[in-house]
Design an enzyme around this catalytic site. Structure first.
Site, PDB file in Angstrom:
ATOM      1  N   GLU A 142       0.819  -1.203   0.000  1.00  0.00           N
ATOM      2  CA  GLU A 142       0.000   0.000   0.000  1.00  0.00           C
ATOM      3  C   GLU A 142       0.861   1.266   0.000  1.00  0.00           C
ATOM      4  OE1 GLU A 142      -4.287  -1.151   1.670  1.00  0.00           O
ATOM      5  OE2 GLU A 142      -2.819  -0.959   3.257  1.00  0.00           O
TER       6      GLU A 142
ATOM      7  N   CYS B 110       3.423   8.554   1.103  1.00  0.00           N
ATOM      8  CA  CYS B 110       3.937   7.601   2.085  1.00  0.00           C
ATOM      9  C   CYS B 110       4.151   6.268   1.373  1.00  0.00           C
ATOM     10  CB  CYS B 110       2.910   7.486   3.219  1.00  0.00           C
ATOM     11  SG  CYS B 110       3.386   6.335   4.496  1.00  0.00           S
TER      12      CYS B 110
ATOM     13  N   CYS C 205       6.396  -6.776   7.299  1.00  0.00           N
ATOM     14  CA  CYS C 205       7.487  -6.276   8.130  1.00  0.00           C
ATOM     15  C   CYS C 205       7.867  -7.353   9.121  1.00  0.00           C
ATOM     16  CB  CYS C 205       7.059  -5.015   8.878  1.00  0.00           C
ATOM     17  SG  CYS C 205       8.424  -4.207   9.770  1.00  0.00           S
TER      18      CYS C 205
ATOM     19  N   CYS D 287       6.474  -4.832  15.799  1.00  0.00           N
ATOM     20  CA  CYS D 287       6.070  -3.798  16.760  1.00  0.00           C
ATOM     21  C   CYS D 287       4.628  -4.106  17.160  1.00  0.00           C
ATOM     22  CB  CYS D 287       6.173  -2.412  16.136  1.00  0.00           C
ATOM     23  SG  CYS D 287       7.878  -2.002  15.680  1.00  0.00           S
TER      24      CYS D 287
ATOM     25  N   CYS E  25       1.435  -2.036  15.706  1.00  0.00           N
ATOM     26  CA  CYS E  25       1.368  -1.734  14.265  1.00  0.00           C
ATOM     27  C   CYS E  25       0.697  -2.887  13.531  1.00  0.00           C
ATOM     28  CB  CYS E  25       2.783  -1.533  13.723  1.00  0.00           C
ATOM     29  SG  CYS E  25       2.799  -1.186  11.950  1.00  0.00           S
TER      30      CYS E  25
ATOM     31  N   GLU F 244      10.376  -2.006   7.150  1.00  0.00           N
ATOM     32  CA  GLU F 244      11.451  -1.278   7.824  1.00  0.00           C
ATOM     33  C   GLU F 244      12.507  -0.951   6.771  1.00  0.00           C
ATOM     34  OE1 GLU F 244      12.291   0.283  10.574  1.00  0.00           O
ATOM     35  OE2 GLU F 244      14.252   0.576   9.645  1.00  0.00           O
TER      36      GLU F 244
ATOM     37  N   SER G  29      12.149   6.722   7.596  1.00  0.00           N
ATOM     38  CA  SER G  29      11.727   6.492   8.974  1.00  0.00           C
ATOM     39  C   SER G  29      12.141   5.099   9.407  1.00  0.00           C
ATOM     40  CB  SER G  29      10.203   6.636   9.072  1.00  0.00           C
ATOM     41  OG  SER G  29       9.773   6.381  10.395  1.00  0.00           O
TER      42      SER G  29
ATOM     43  N   SER H 280      11.196   6.175  14.994  1.00  0.00           N
ATOM     44  CA  SER H 280       9.986   5.807  15.725  1.00  0.00           C
ATOM     45  C   SER H 280      10.373   5.481  17.163  1.00  0.00           C
ATOM     46  CB  SER H 280       9.335   4.592  15.056  1.00  0.00           C
ATOM     47  OG  SER H 280       8.904   4.949  13.763  1.00  0.00           O
ATOM     48  N   LEU H 281      10.211   6.439  18.054  1.00  0.00           N
ATOM     49  CA  LEU H 281      10.700   6.279  19.424  1.00  0.00           C
ATOM     50  C   LEU H 281       9.634   5.650  20.342  1.00  0.00           C
ATOM     51  CD1 LEU H 281      13.237   6.772  21.104  1.00  0.00           C
ATOM     52  CD2 LEU H 281      12.310   9.014  21.709  1.00  0.00           C
ATOM     53  N   HIS H 282       8.526   6.324  20.502  1.00  0.00           N
ATOM     54  CA  HIS H 282       7.338   5.783  21.177  1.00  0.00           C
ATOM     55  C   HIS H 282       7.438   5.553  22.676  1.00  0.00           C
ATOM     56  CE1 HIS H 282       5.937   5.370  17.143  1.00  0.00           C
ATOM     57  NE2 HIS H 282       6.687   4.336  16.875  1.00  0.00           N
TER      58      HIS H 282
ATOM     59  N   CYS I  25      -1.518   5.955   9.886  1.00  0.00           N
ATOM     60  CA  CYS I  25      -0.273   5.321  10.338  1.00  0.00           C
ATOM     61  C   CYS I  25      -0.567   3.978  10.987  1.00  0.00           C
ATOM     62  CB  CYS I  25       0.427   6.164  11.402  1.00  0.00           C
ATOM     63  SG  CYS I  25       0.799   7.806  10.899  1.00  0.00           S
TER      64      CYS I  25
HETATM   65  N1  SAH Z   1       9.342   0.750  10.051  1.00  0.00           N
HETATM   66  C1  SAH Z   1       9.516   2.177   9.924  1.00  0.00           C
HETATM   67  C2  SAH Z   1       8.584   2.766   8.899  1.00  0.00           C
HETATM   68  C3  SAH Z   1       7.111   2.720   9.282  1.00  0.00           C
HETATM   69  S1  SAH Z   1       6.638   4.330   9.675  1.00  0.00           S
HETATM   70  C4  SAH Z   1       9.352   2.810  11.288  1.00  0.00           C
HETATM   71  O1  SAH Z   1       9.000   2.110  12.221  1.00  0.00           O
HETATM   72  O2  SAH Z   1       9.628   4.004  11.444  1.00  0.00           O
HETATM   73  C5  SAH Z   1       5.075   4.181  10.330  1.00  0.00           C
HETATM   74  C6  SAH Z   1       4.931   5.031  11.585  1.00  0.00           C
HETATM   75  O3  SAH Z   1       3.610   4.845  12.136  1.00  0.00           O
HETATM   76  C7  SAH Z   1       5.914   4.605  12.640  1.00  0.00           C
HETATM   77  O4  SAH Z   1       6.313   5.668  13.434  1.00  0.00           O
HETATM   78  C8  SAH Z   1       5.058   3.639  13.424  1.00  0.00           C
HETATM   79  O5  SAH Z   1       5.596   3.410  14.674  1.00  0.00           O
HETATM   80  C9  SAH Z   1       3.732   4.363  13.453  1.00  0.00           C
HETATM   81  N2  SAH Z   1       2.616   3.474  13.749  1.00  0.00           N
HETATM   82  C10 SAH Z   1       2.564   2.146  13.542  1.00  0.00           C
HETATM   83  N3  SAH Z   1       1.378   1.652  13.934  1.00  0.00           N
HETATM   84  C11 SAH Z   1       0.659   2.692  14.378  1.00  0.00           C
HETATM   85  C12 SAH Z   1      -0.659   2.826  14.890  1.00  0.00           C
HETATM   86  N4  SAH Z   1      -1.469   1.770  15.005  1.00  0.00           N
HETATM   87  N5  SAH Z   1      -1.086   4.055  15.231  1.00  0.00           N
HETATM   88  C13 SAH Z   1      -0.279   5.124  15.078  1.00  0.00           C
HETATM   89  N6  SAH Z   1       0.971   5.058  14.602  1.00  0.00           N
HETATM   90  C14 SAH Z   1       1.440   3.848  14.254  1.00  0.00           C
END
Ligand code: SAH
Length: 373
Positions: free
Chosen positions: A96, A109, A116, A120, A123, A170, A201, A223-225, A343
């Protein structure tokens, strides 16, 4: 096997690769510039229509090369103008790609892998498992197709102003193809985007950050979180291999010595998990050490997840603490919700998952047990 599989797909070659290709078949390297212009400026993929190539070359090219794009399987338009495509690939997989129009820019995007492998927990791409890396042509092909479907014009209506590698996959774990495609996004004879408008990213693959710094000038998002390893280990299992301190050190190296460069930290706010005032305060302390901005993303739910989005007041409070602490913090508005384009909602169609996922991680010397939950 189709005939085209034995031919070289010119979308798989970046500028330098294309020059080498033409040299290797006894042609002048400047043919590369002519072909790049046809493909990326004029949107032409038929060799017969590339009228400044010699007759002989136009006749010969179809026998050894092709310009093969993913197939458009579905195109969905959201009420808010967001567009999502499902692109089909050989072998039954699909990925997508999402276009997000805003008043002053248009962001595409783009996906880097089919599925992947990083698992995570918040996700939905992770729930699909991993099938394979995309080729350079399958990555730049998403940009090419989106540009064509949107009516993007290189020297007129430039609808796609930014590209973010934030779709499925990733990107750091598919380094060469991603860098090749991003160099075509940046190249004047490709899509001609400035370095700060092409963003990779990553979930935090530290060796990739160092390698990228030496390879191509693009923007970095991480992507820190979570502000502490105990929480990040749960959300991003890769953290067990590359914990926060190492990740931030790599980010500091990435921006070191480059004026104005900063890292964007993505932080998805999940109800009761990482959205408390104490988390915001810890984050302030951490991010003060890196030239950066903070992008807060309200969690987007998907079928089967137990996580919930933080309530709006908590998102506001988190942003306020971050800003009072001196960070530049924005909240990413959720777009394309009605077409599942937000996202973490990109899923595509991923065939044959677990075994490949394990093999892929083993190749990267990441123990599945470490990286997978
Ligand atoms: N693998 C890379 C590229 C994906 S970017 C990465 O992790 O950065 C997609 C972004 O959306 C990342 O920051 C991811 O952590 C975030 N994301 C994933 N699932 C999500 C969700 N359910 N709600 C909001 N953000 C999410």
């Amino acid at each position: 096997m189709s005939a085209s599989q034995s031919k070289i797909n010119l979308l798989d070659l970046d500028h330098r690769g294309l020059r080498e290709f033409f040299a290797s078949i006894g042609e002048k390297p400047f043919r590369a510039e002519q072909v790049l212009k046809w493909i990326y400026h004029h949107g032409v993929t038929e060799f017969a229509a590339m009228t400044n190539l010699s007759q002989a070359l136009r006749a010969r090219l179809p026998e050894i090369a092709c310009v093969e794009l993913p197939r458009v399987l579905r195109e969905q338009r959201s009420a808010d103008g967001t567009v999502k495509w499902l692109f089909g690939l050989p072998g039954g997989n699909a990925i997508e790609t999402v276009f997000i129009p805003e008043p002053n820019r248009g962001t595409l995007c783009v996906s880097s892998q089919v599925g992947c492998a990083l698992n995570c927990t918040f996700c939905s791409t992770a729930t699909q498992g991993f099938n394979r890396n995309l080729g350079c042509g399958e990555i730049i092909g998403q940009v090419w197709l989106a540009a064509q479907r949107l009516g993007h014009q290189r020297n007129g209506r430039r609808l796609i102003t930014n590209v973010v590698m934030m779709g499925m996959g990733e990107p750091m774990l598919n380094f060469d193809a991603v860098v090749g495609a991003m160099s075509l996004m940046r190249d004047d004879l490709g899509f001609g985007l400035a370095s700060k408008r092409v963003t990779l990213s990553t979930a935090g693959f530290v060796p990739g950050i160092d390698r990228l710094r030496e390879t191509l000038d693009v923007a970095l998002a991480v992507s820190l979180h979570a502000p502490v390893d105990a929480i990040r280990d749960q959300l991003v299992p890769l953290n067990r291999k590359y914990p926060i301190a190492e990740l931030l050190a790599a980010c500091r190296r990435y921006v070191a010595g480059r004026r104005k460069r900063q890292v964007t930290f993505e932080y998805t706010l999940i109800d009761g998990v990482n959205d408390q005032p104490e988390h915001a305060r810890k984050l302030v302390k951490l991010l003060r050490t890196v030239p950066s901005k903070l992008n807060l993303i309200p969690f987007n739910p998907f079928p089967g997840t137990e996580y919930r989005c933080s309530p709006p007041e908590r998102i506001d409070a988190f942003q306020r603490i971050a800003m009072q602490g001196g960070l530049v913090a924005t909240v990413r508005r959720t777009r394309g919700e009605d077409i599942d384009a937000a996202c973490g909602q990109l899923v595509g169609k991923v065939m044959d998952r677990t075994r490949r996922q394990q093999r892929h991680l083993q190749k990267l010397a990441i123990e599945p047990a470490e990286a997978l939950r």
